[in-house]
Design an enzyme around this catalytic site. Structure first.
Site, PDB file in Angstrom:
ATOM      1  N   SER A  43       0.830  -1.196   0.000  1.00  0.00           N
ATOM      2  CA  SER A  43       0.000   0.000   0.000  1.00  0.00           C
ATOM      3  C   SER A  43       0.871   1.255   0.000  1.00  0.00           C
ATOM      4  CB  SER A  43      -0.960  -0.052   1.193  1.00  0.00           C
ATOM      5  OG  SER A  43      -2.007   0.864   1.044  1.00  0.00           O
ATOM      6  N   ASP A 157      -5.777  -3.317  -2.553  1.00  0.00           N
ATOM      7  CA  ASP A 157      -4.788  -3.068  -1.514  1.00  0.00           C
ATOM      8  C   ASP A 157      -4.210  -4.350  -0.907  1.00  0.00           C
ATOM      9  OD1 ASP A 157      -3.409  -2.096   0.785  1.00  0.00           O
ATOM     10  OD2 ASP A 157      -4.735  -0.360   0.835  1.00  0.00           O
TER      11      ASP A 157
END
Length: 300
Positions: A43, A157
């Protein structure tokens, strides 16, 4: 220490706006002569790690420090389609301006980032291909940023499956792994709006930018809190915090790093990117606090 220099890997964890701490950490490590051979990120860890691996950390830090609440609101290109509330194009401007053609396999450091296959739930390690698209795929926060098509997959993510990618560093050949956990203290004070949302000023700026969008009234309710209750965005953020925290504990218990750095960031909201200066400072402080452990690691 043996005559053979050990390969150092750094696992940069997820945490959205808390991720600016990675900048302070990388700077502080380098000032102590600790330069990673392998950089793995999840991320926002992929966002900062990709810039570092490409030699563009200076540009990223300048950009981050220049963000103010007004300019920050311009990054939130709110939409009402494609699986995310924010398109995310403007948040990638720093890469598009500085790193338009770079591929992961051409980087001077070994780099990989973690994403999640939306269709299968599998953990995906991205080790080649366009750096910009890899970073987008690793940081596509569910419900906020849209999934990214990459190598025939729909990716979101990586924090859902591997928030702190120690395992990736080791798989890529790291003998020593330094891990960065950005979320250790987010639950210490219980539920606090400041830990999960974006602050009143930011909220007003964003809401003001969606008046002309289809479904604007509905989107406003997603961002707004009422009667001391969290907004929809706040619940989403808190849920992601819970997932990251619990998954990190499980993954690190089975594959612990040699040193874990834990900057204190509990008061930083998920989209408070304009607080870069204090978040970077927290990263620097985390390295200072772990100085003894780092010295012992390098001596042996």
């Amino acid at each position: 220490m043996s005559s053979k220099t050990p390969r150092i890997g750094i696992a940069l964890g997820s945490g959205i706006a808390r991720g600016w701490a990675h900048i302070g950490i990388l700077r502080a490590l380098e000032s102590r002569g600790i330069v990673p051979d392998i950089v793995c990120g999840t991320s926002v860890g992929a966002f900062v790690g990709g810039a570092y691996a490409a030699g563009r950390l200076d540009a990223l830090e300048t950009w981050a420090r220049d963000l103010k609440k007004f300019s920050l609101s311009r990054l939130f290109d709110v939409q009402f389609a494609h699986g995310g509330l924010i398109a995310g194009r403007k948040m990638m401007q720093i890469f598009e301006e500085e790193l338009p053609e770079i591929r992961i396999e051409d980087l001077p450091l070994r780099f990989a980032c973690v994403s999640t296959d939306l269709d299968t739930g599998h953990e995906v390690w991205i080790q080649d291909g366009p750096l910009i698209e890899a970073v987008r795929a690793s940081s596509a926060v569910p419900g906020i940023l849209p999934p990214v098509r990459f190598d025939g997959r729909r990716l979101i993510d990586g924090a859902l499956v591997n928030p702190i990618p120690v395992s990736v560093c080791r798989a890529l050949g790291a003998h020593i792994v330094i891990a960065v956990d950005l979320n250790t203290d987010v639950f210490e004070a219980g539920w606090q709006r400041t830990t999960t949302e974006i602050g009143d000023t930011d909220e007003k700026a964003i809401v003001g930018r969606i008046k002309s969008l289809p479904g604007a009234d509905f989107i406003r309710h997603l961002f707004r809190h009422q009667n001391h209750e969290p907004s929809v965005l706040g619940v989403m953020a808190r849920s992601l915090d819970i997932i990251q925290n619990r998954t990190s504990r499980i993954r690190l218990a089975s594959d612990p790093p040699d040193v874990k750095l834990t900057p204190q960031l509990g008061g930083i909201g998920m989209l408070q990117f304009d607080r870069a200066a204090e978040v970077i400072a927290a990263g620097t402080a985390a390295v200072e606090e772990a100085e003894a452990a780092l010295n012992e690691l390098l001596v042996h």
